[in-house]
Scaffold this motif. Sequence first.
Motif, mmCIF file in Angstrom:
data_model
loop_
_atom_site.group_PDB
_atom_site.id
_atom_site.type_symbol
_atom_site.label_atom_id
_atom_site.label_comp_id
_atom_site.label_asym_id
_atom_site.label_seq_id
_atom_site.Cartn_x
_atom_site.Cartn_y
_atom_site.Cartn_z
ATOM 1 N N GLU A 145 0.826 -1.199 0.000
ATOM 2 C CA GLU A 145 0.000 0.000 0.000
ATOM 3 C C GLU A 145 0.862 1.251 0.000
ATOM 4 O OE1 GLU A 145 -3.567 2.309 0.136
ATOM 5 O OE2 GLU A 145 -3.197 0.200 -0.371
ATOM 6 N N TYR A 146 1.911 1.232 0.809
ATOM 7 C CA TYR A 146 2.847 2.363 0.872
ATOM 8 C C TYR A 146 3.558 2.562 -0.471
ATOM 9 C CZ TYR A 146 7.361 4.592 1.763
ATOM 10 O OH TYR A 146 8.487 5.381 1.682
ATOM 11 N N MET A 147 4.030 1.472 -1.073
ATOM 12 C CA MET A 147 4.819 1.570 -2.299
ATOM 13 C C MET A 147 3.993 1.995 -3.508
ATOM 14 S SD MET A 147 7.185 -1.871 -1.942
ATOM 15 C CE MET A 147 7.997 -1.656 -3.536
ATOM 16 N N PHE A 148 2.775 1.467 -3.623
ATOM 17 C CA PHE A 148 2.035 1.614 -4.876
ATOM 18 C C PHE A 148 0.829 2.545 -4.805
ATOM 19 C CE2 PHE A 148 3.842 -2.812 -5.039
ATOM 20 C CZ PHE A 148 4.963 -2.426 -5.753
ATOM 21 N N VAL B 83 5.116 6.256 -3.434
ATOM 22 C CA VAL B 83 4.905 6.469 -4.872
ATOM 23 C C VAL B 83 5.868 7.512 -5.428
ATOM 24 C CG1 VAL B 83 3.282 7.454 -6.542
ATOM 25 C CG2 VAL B 83 2.516 5.693 -4.929
ATOM 26 N N GLU B 84 6.038 8.613 -4.705
ATOM 27 C CA GLU B 84 6.891 9.693 -5.216
ATOM 28 C C GLU B 84 8.348 9.265 -5.296
ATOM 29 O OE1 GLU B 84 6.242 13.495 -3.366
ATOM 30 O OE2 GLU B 84 4.135 13.028 -3.002
ATOM 31 N N THR B 85 8.790 8.455 -4.341
ATOM 32 C CA THR B 85 10.178 7.978 -4.364
ATOM 33 C C THR B 85 10.399 6.998 -5.510
ATOM 34 O OG1 THR B 85 10.338 8.248 -1.973
ATOM 35 C CG2 THR B 85 11.987 6.840 -3.026
ATOM 36 N N LEU B 86 9.439 6.122 -5.755
ATOM 37 C CA LEU B 86 9.580 5.130 -6.823
ATOM 38 C C LEU B 86 9.406 5.759 -8.203
ATOM 39 C CD1 LEU B 86 7.616 2.132 -5.271
ATOM 40 C CD2 LEU B 86 10.088 2.386 -5.491
ATOM 41 N N GLY B 87 8.616 6.826 -8.295
ATOM 42 C CA GLY B 87 8.441 7.521 -9.573
ATOM 43 C C GLY B 87 7.958 6.583 -10.667
ATOM 44 N N LEU B 88 8.642 6.625 -11.808
ATOM 45 C CA LEU B 88 8.272 5.805 -12.960
ATOM 46 C C LEU B 88 9.229 4.642 -13.167
ATOM 47 C CD1 LEU B 88 7.364 8.608 -15.553
ATOM 48 C CD2 LEU B 88 5.902 7.512 -13.848
ATOM 49 N N GLU B 89 9.899 4.217 -12.098
ATOM 50 C CA GLU B 89 10.902 3.160 -12.229
ATOM 51 C C GLU B 89 10.308 1.809 -12.608
ATOM 52 O OE1 GLU B 89 14.029 3.194 -12.444
ATOM 53 O OE2 GLU B 89 14.329 5.314 -11.993
ATOM 54 N N ARG B 90 9.024 1.636 -12.394
ATOM 55 C CA ARG B 90 8.349 0.416 -12.849
ATOM 56 C C ARG B 90 7.305 0.737 -13.910
ATOM 57 N NH1 ARG B 90 10.027 -0.753 -7.731
ATOM 58 N NH2 ARG B 90 10.957 -2.822 -7.485
ATOM 59 N N GLY B 91 7.535 1.818 -14.618
ATOM 60 C CA GLY B 91 6.592 2.252 -15.625
ATOM 61 C C GLY B 91 5.575 3.210 -15.032
ATOM 62 N N VAL B 92 4.619 3.598 -15.844
ATOM 63 C CA VAL B 92 3.565 4.501 -15.394
ATOM 64 C C VAL B 92 2.626 3.716 -14.480
ATOM 65 C CG1 VAL B 92 1.644 5.951 -16.100
ATOM 66 C CG2 VAL B 92 3.728 5.863 -17.497
ATOM 67 N N PRO B 93 2.469 4.138 -13.225
ATOM 68 C CA PRO B 93 1.664 3.353 -12.278
ATOM 69 C C PRO B 93 0.225 3.181 -12.739
ATOM 70 C CG PRO B 93 2.940 5.039 -11.123
ATOM 71 C CD PRO B 93 3.056 5.329 -12.588
ATOM 72 N N ALA B 94 -0.327 2.015 -12.422
ATOM 73 C CA ALA B 94 -1.730 1.752 -12.734
ATOM 74 C C ALA B 94 -2.656 2.325 -11.675
ATOM 75 C CB ALA B 94 -1.956 0.243 -12.867
ATOM 76 N N SER B 95 -2.147 2.517 -10.472
ATOM 77 C CA SER B 95 -2.949 3.025 -9.368
ATOM 78 C C SER B 95 -3.409 4.460 -9.627
ATOM 79 C CB SER B 95 -2.129 2.986 -8.075
ATOM 80 O OG SER B 95 -2.676 3.814 -7.080
ATOM 81 N N HIS B 96 -4.706 4.710 -9.450
ATOM 82 C CA HIS B 96 -5.221 6.069 -9.627
ATOM 83 C C HIS B 96 -4.617 7.015 -8.588
ATOM 84 C CE1 HIS B 96 -7.943 4.601 -12.607
ATOM 85 N NE2 HIS B 96 -8.604 3.837 -11.760
ATOM 86 N N ALA B 97 -4.446 6.530 -7.362
ATOM 87 C CA ALA B 97 -3.850 7.355 -6.311
ATOM 88 C C ALA B 97 -2.422 7.713 -6.658
ATOM 89 C CB ALA B 97 -3.897 6.616 -4.973
ATOM 90 N N ALA B 98 -1.677 6.748 -7.200
ATOM 91 C CA ALA B 98 -0.285 6.997 -7.581
ATOM 92 C C ALA B 98 -0.215 8.002 -8.725
ATOM 93 C CB ALA B 98 0.385 5.688 -7.976
#
Length: 453
Positions: free
Chosen positions: A353-356, A361-376
């Motif tokens: 929940e914290y990561m995605f 979310v801000e720390t991970l940025g786009l490192e795994r692509g554009v997030p699917a999560s609406h919150a992210a």
Amino acid sequence: MKKTFTKFLAGGMVASMMLNLAACGSSTAPENAPAATEATEAAKAAAETVAKADGGNGTTLRISWWGGDSRHTATLKALDEYMAANPGINIESEYGAWSGWQDKIATQIAGNSEPDLFQINWNWLWQFSPDGTRFVDLQELSDFDLSQYDQSLLDLMTIDGHVLGVPVSSTGRVFYWNKATFEKAGLEVPKSFADILAAGPVFKEKLGDDYYPLAAGTYDLTILLTYYMQEKYNKQWIVDNKLNYTVEELTDGFDFLKSLEAEHVIPTQEKLTGDGADSLDKNPNFIDGHYAGLVEWDSSIKKLVDALDQDQELVIGEYPADYGTPATVYKVSMGFAVSPNSANKEEAAKLMEYMFNGDGVETLGLERGVPASHAAQKKLEETGALAGLTYEANQTAAAHAPFQLSPYYEDAALKDSAEGAYQEIMDTMSYDGADSKDLAEMLIEAVNEVEGK
């Protein structure tokens, strides 16, 4: 050719057999974990990575992922921030490059020794858990918000009603061109297959035999073949668990691939193997601009951009539309799953929940692509981070992906880099100059064997 096919299909099934075994059943993963059927009670206890102390503190979680250096750096930073905000939680990280990672995970799953939380490929759900029971059903975890994800993506992570993983992001194959090398050859970056084919002889004449407009390994060639077929014939690759093309149509597709080698557009597989690098971001010929193009996942492009020499510039290309409507390969990029052997499933859910969806979310940025999560997406948009090459490429891919991909498209028996059918067929084409009709028949047999199992 039938004899050759039988040989490589049997060999390519080795990795798949390991995955089937898994379905039944620090920085390095265990290499020789016992099979699930032979696991002792002690081994099973050891696989439950941590015991939870009173009050929920004193908990250790194991997490694993693959990727490039920038993904490792961002993920480790996010995990450090999580531990700082949650005293009593200790996170042990296992990470590395993609090469060999699937085999490590298969071995761990077979031995019930996988981490509490681990990054997965979308298609692994069907390989590791065909009955939907090998991973934790995320619907059972109250600390992860599934409502942040489109139901269409959750459906792709669901088997027999069980949501087995978080669809972290979606990704598609995109054409990228090294603008600096094309300018050196006196050319604009290609906009069509005609431009790509015409660039090969120009590169050879003006830059030399060791310069190519495009580089493509065996799996990249499979992607290119799929793109060409879907565009030209306007048909989805797989329908009703069968390859949806005739021998004659696929013969045309292999003729097209052969033309790329014949026109000096791509290096042979022998040349690529001789480069001594297992990925383009480690290949000196890509790094310095000798290989001036690629067809890559939008979620993976950052590591390739970071690898380039300073005087090189990678730009997003247009989808070629010479033969019809562009139809790229598009899929759930990757997910995260929770181990049923974990003693701390809810703690793993909180970390996800914290990561995605949360502060990570801000720390991970786009490192795994554009997030699917609406919150992210909302968080990154507010900070201006939902921009740049990865985001632009993802938007481009999503707009040119009319067909759904089969979850078995990347099955180990097909995709395995050592013995998979894609590897063997494309090597047979490149090394031996095999007849296109024979190659078409081999591909149909290999794909239908996997799809029908």
